[in-house]
Design a protein around this motif. Structure first.
Motif, PDB file in Angstrom:
ATOM      1  N   GLY A 138       0.822  -1.215   0.000  1.00 53.28           N
ATOM      2  CA  GLY A 138       0.000   0.000   0.000  1.00 53.28           C
ATOM      3  C   GLY A 138       0.853   1.261   0.000  1.00 53.28           C
ATOM      4  N   VAL A 139       1.906   1.245   0.799  1.00 47.09           N
ATOM      5  CA  VAL A 139       2.811   2.404   0.832  1.00 47.09           C
ATOM      6  C   VAL A 139       3.397   2.636  -0.560  1.00 47.09           C
ATOM      7  CG1 VAL A 139       5.010   3.261   1.713  1.00 47.09           C
ATOM      8  CG2 VAL A 139       3.377   2.174   3.275  1.00 47.09           C
ATOM      9  N   LEU A 140       3.844   1.540  -1.185  1.00 46.11           N
ATOM     10  CA  LEU A 140       4.424   1.665  -2.527  1.00 46.11           C
ATOM     11  C   LEU A 140       3.376   2.181  -3.511  1.00 46.11           C
ATOM     12  CD1 LEU A 140       6.435  -1.689  -2.581  1.00 46.11           C
ATOM     13  CD2 LEU A 140       7.347   0.617  -2.249  1.00 46.11           C
ATOM     14  N   TRP A 141       2.185   1.621  -3.385  1.00 46.74           N
ATOM     15  CA  TRP A 141       1.093   1.963  -4.299  1.00 46.74           C
ATOM     16  C   TRP A 141       0.749   3.444  -4.216  1.00 46.74           C
ATOM     17  CZ3 TRP A 141      -1.101  -1.773  -7.438  1.00 46.74           C
ATOM     18  CH2 TRP A 141      -2.222  -1.380  -8.162  1.00 46.74           C
ATOM     19  N   VAL A 142       0.557   3.906  -2.979  1.00 46.03           N
ATOM     20  CA  VAL A 142       0.161   5.298  -2.756  1.00 46.03           C
ATOM     21  C   VAL A 142       1.290   6.244  -3.152  1.00 46.03           C
ATOM     22  CG1 VAL A 142      -0.419   6.954  -0.953  1.00 46.03           C
ATOM     23  CG2 VAL A 142      -1.487   4.720  -0.964  1.00 46.03           C
ATOM     24  N   SER A 143       2.516   5.842  -2.866  1.00 43.53           N
ATOM     25  CA  SER A 143       3.639   6.701  -3.232  1.00 43.53           C
ATOM     26  C   SER A 143       3.687   6.894  -4.738  1.00 43.53           C
ATOM     27  CB  SER A 143       4.958   6.084  -2.771  1.00 43.53           C
ATOM     28  OG  SER A 143       4.900   5.771  -1.414  1.00 43.53           O
ATOM     29  N   ARG A 144       3.369   5.819  -5.463  1.00 45.42           N
ATOM     30  CA  ARG A 144       3.419   5.911  -6.915  1.00 45.42           C
ATOM     31  C   ARG A 144       2.247   6.717  -7.463  1.00 45.42           C
ATOM     32  NH1 ARG A 144       6.003   3.251 -10.998  1.00 45.42           N
ATOM     33  NH2 ARG A 144       7.040   1.831  -9.575  1.00 45.42           N
ATOM     34  N   SER A 145       1.035   6.419  -6.971  1.00 47.24           N
ATOM     35  CA  SER A 145      -0.148   7.058  -7.553  1.00 47.24           C
ATOM     36  C   SER A 145      -0.310   8.490  -7.051  1.00 47.24           C
ATOM     37  CB  SER A 145      -1.399   6.254  -7.219  1.00 47.24           C
ATOM     38  OG  SER A 145      -1.723   6.408  -5.852  1.00 47.24           O
ATOM     39  N   GLY A 146       0.187   8.748  -5.828  1.00 46.83           N
ATOM     40  CA  GLY A 146       0.085  10.104  -5.300  1.00 46.83           C
ATOM     41  C   GLY A 146      -1.320  10.510  -4.909  1.00 46.83           C
ATOM     42  N   SER A 147      -2.234   9.549  -4.805  1.00 40.09           N
ATOM     43  CA  SER A 147      -3.588   9.928  -4.409  1.00 40.09           C
ATOM     44  C   SER A 147      -4.262   8.805  -3.623  1.00 40.09           C
ATOM     45  CB  SER A 147      -4.428  10.244  -5.650  1.00 40.09           C
ATOM     46  OG  SER A 147      -4.604   9.069  -6.403  1.00 40.09           O
ATOM     47  N   VAL A 148      -5.288   9.182  -2.879  1.00 44.07           N
ATOM     48  CA  VAL A 148      -6.090   8.189  -2.169  1.00 44.07           C
ATOM     49  C   VAL A 148      -7.560   8.465  -2.448  1.00 44.07           C
ATOM     50  CG1 VAL A 148      -4.458   7.732  -0.295  1.00 44.07           C
ATOM     51  CG2 VAL A 148      -6.058   9.617  -0.077  1.00 44.07           C
ATOM     52  N   SER A 149      -8.351   7.379  -2.527  1.00 45.02           N
ATOM     53  CA  SER A 149      -9.790   7.543  -2.721  1.00 45.02           C
ATOM     54  C   SER A 149     -10.497   6.329  -2.125  1.00 45.02           C
ATOM     55  CB  SER A 149     -10.115   7.669  -4.213  1.00 45.02           C
ATOM     56  OG  SER A 149      -9.781   6.463  -4.867  1.00 45.02           O
ATOM     57  N   PRO A 150     -11.789   6.458  -1.820  1.00 42.40           N
ATOM     58  CA  PRO A 150     -12.479   5.364  -1.112  1.00 42.40           C
ATOM     59  C   PRO A 150     -12.415   4.018  -1.838  1.00 42.40           C
ATOM     60  CG  PRO A 150     -13.815   7.346  -1.088  1.00 42.40           C
ATOM     61  CD  PRO A 150     -12.648   7.639  -1.990  1.00 42.40           C
ATOM     62  N   ALA A 151     -12.448   4.030  -3.167  1.00 42.12           N
ATOM     63  CA  ALA A 151     -12.492   2.774  -3.906  1.00 42.12           C
ATOM     64  C   ALA A 151     -11.115   2.370  -4.448  1.00 42.12           C
ATOM     65  CB  ALA A 151     -13.494   2.874  -5.055  1.00 42.12           C
TER      66      ALA A 151
END
Ligand SMILES: Nc1ncnc2c1ncn2[C@@H]1O[C@H](COP(=O)(O)OP(=O)(O)OP(=O)(O)O)[C@@H](O)[C@H]1O
Ligand SMILES: [Mg+2]
Lengths: 253, 296
Positions: B206-219
């Protein structure tokens, strides 16, 4: 341990699977140091009886006592801690683990690390083939080797009572003879045995007493000699499969 | 295609593949011991993302946010087991599947209601968007970090699963749960441990994922769970080496199609990758490294 108190006692035990009753009102005793045979035809309920003692199947009625204390209703992982080891039908070895890891898992209930290692060594002396195959995946062993591993794995928990479910199943006569020679000596190691077998003469060769199960009930009991001399035993209760080594596995669970 | 381009894409495959591999492992571990395909697993990634988002916007340093993100995912995974799946321990495969779907939907709505229904940006350390020039290759720090973290996690997990009694117990329980219990392996404990490790893996991924995408959303958990699921199916559901292999195969397939497809059909690179997966399953219906079908 008093002379009268059996190591294992079943009193009126009924168990099965949901609506299916596989063991009805079974009462039996196994005294410390004995080898007791549990005989019976396919589907008689022998495996279910062993699994009920080991806690995999819950009894719906009756008591099970180990050395005087109730064990029915306990989880399997608790029952093995009390010193009861079931070697299941079809062996149930962990085929993706190495032989050494199977033995290590067998000792999962113990904490004495050094002694565990010594015991594993001893198993490899008892069954030299296991020593040779230590680092090999257990799934690559032959049927006979797997049975030896299953027995060794059960011994690794240092059980007081071993429940053996058809250790001869699907094995060549020579291997069966070797395994039964080892089983015969289990009481010398302080291990009491309840042995399920379809091969009647083999079982009665090493057992002192036995019970015969048919249609979910224990129908007959006696010393090995008595059971052997019940001439029509095999026809009446066991069909005709008696002496010949069983053909390959009838399929586990 | 030049050698340096191939090298560049290989690094992309390794980076994407290690993320997929971590995700797939977490899913496969729980499937192994419990026969559950946990579709709420993606929400663990979301929990990591939101933890990091909420902490960083309140001035908490990135490193601490990362640690908390992973910790919360792990705790959430353990709670899922205790509150949702333990009561269903002996339920059928389908019941478990639907329960995990339901849990996934509930959690997404909780995120919508408590944080925001909208996508939020999250800024990682600036270093991650910079690149390193090695000869002809331009490698982003994000890729390097991903590959190193992925490799470290894989090595640690392998050591744990093969070397420790707990790891060996988990593998034993995955192969034959009843017999594992006969050996004295505690059912509750081994399942809880599988969820803990699953949560850890989801957190790290998740950390890697969020770092790459730069965003968070409910889905946002949907894509990771989908990738993890596809990877485990490719590798053979329940096989841990298979999950890793499946992750890399899926990443390779996706990147291959991004590279070879003309720009006009690139948005469809995912369906193409799925077609490849279907082709693999056509020839190996149980996946590449299917464990022997022997569950009790
Ligand atoms: N998991 C199960 N679910 C439902 N019924 C079962 C299950 N296992 C066994 N049975 C039924 O319980 C009865 C007793 O089975 P059990 O396996 O105890 O017999 P057995 O004496 O060990 O037979 P065998 O010699 O073939 O091993 C059989 O009628 C069987 O069909
Ligand atoms: Mg049986």
């Amino acid at each position: 341990m008093s002379e009268e108190r059996p190591l294992l006692r079943l009193d009126g035990v009924t168990s099965g699977y949901g609506p299916i009753v596989a063991v009805r009102d079974a009462s039996l005793e196994v005294r410390s140091g004995e080898i007791v045979a549990l005989l019976g035809a396919n589907g008689a309920g022998k495996s279910t009886l062993l699994m009920t003692v080991a806690g995999l199947v819950r009894p719906t009625a009756g008591n099970i006592e180990l050395d005087g204390s109730r064990i029915d209703g306990l989880k399997p992982e608790e029952i093995v801690r009390r010193g009861v080891a079931l070697t299941p039908e079809g062996r149930g070895i962990f085929s993706h683990l190495t032989v050494a890891d199977n033995l290590r898992i067998g000792a999962a209930v113990r904490k004495d690390r050094a002694q565990i290692a010594t015991d594993a060594e001893e198993m490899c002396t008892l069954f030299p083939i296991l020593g040779e195959r230590r680092r090999q995946l257990a799934g690559t062993l032959s049927g006979g080797e797997q049975q030896m591993l299953a027995l060794a794995r059960s011994l690794m928990s240092r059980p007081r009572l071993m429940l053996l479910d058809e250790p001869s199943l699907g094995l060549a006569p020579r291997i069966v003879a070797q395994i039964f020679e080892m089983l015969r000596k289990l009481p010398e190691r302080g291990v009491t045995v309840l042995l399920v077998e379809q091969n009647v003469s083999l079982a009665l060769d090493i057992a002192q007493r036995g019970y015969v199960m048919a249609s979910s009930e224990l129908q007959l009991s006696g010393t090995a000699a008595e059971l052997r001399s019940a001439v029509d035993l095999e026809q009446v209760y066991l069909g005709s499969a008696g002496d010949a080594p069983e053909p390959a596995a009838t399929g586990g669970r | 295609m030049s050698a340096s381009e191939i090298g560049q894409q290989l690094i992309n495959v390794l980076s994407l593949g290690s993320t997929y591999a971590l995700l797939a492992l977490g899913l496969a571990l729980v499937f192994g011991v419990m026969g559950l395909v946990n579709f709420a697993y993606g929400e663990l990634v979301t929990i990591t993302g939101y933890t990091m988002y909420l902490m960083t916007i309140n001035g908490v340093p990135w490193g601490l946010a990362v640690v908390c993100g992973i910790t919360f995912a792990t705790i959430a995974s353990l709670l899922m087991e205790r509150l949702a799946f333990r009561p269903l321990r002996n339920a059928s495969f389908l019941t478990l599947l639907f329960a995990s779907f339901a849990l996934s939907v509930i959690l997404q709505n909780v995120f919508r209601a408590t944080v925001s229904p909208r996508t939020k940006g999250i800024r990682g350390p600036g270093l991650l968007i910079e690149s390193l020039q090695i000869g002809p290759l331009t490698i982003s720090w994000m890729s390097i970090v991903t590959i190193v973290v992925g490799a470290a996690a894989l090595i640690l997990l392998t050591l744990f699963m093969r070397g420790s009694l707990a790891g060996i117990s988990m593998r034993a329980a995955a192969e034959n749960f009843s017999v594992a219990r006969l050996m004295g392996i505690k059912a509750n404990r081994v399942i809880a441990l599988a969820f803990v490790i699953s949560g850890l893996l989801a957190g790290v991924a998740g950390v890697l994922w969020v770092s790459r995408s730069g965003s968070v959303s409910p889905a946002m958990g949907f894509v990771p769970i989908l990738k993890a699921f596809i990877a485990t199916v490719i590798g053979g559901l329940g096989s841990l080496p298979g999950a890793v292999l499946g992750g890399f195969v899926l990443a390779a397939a996706e990147i291959f199609f991004i590279v070879v497809l003309p720009t006009s059909v690139q948005p469809f690179s995912d369906p193409f990758a799925l077609l490849l997966v279907i082709a693999i399953l056509y020839f190996k219906p149980n996946g590449l490294l299917a464990p022997v079908a022997e569950r009790v």
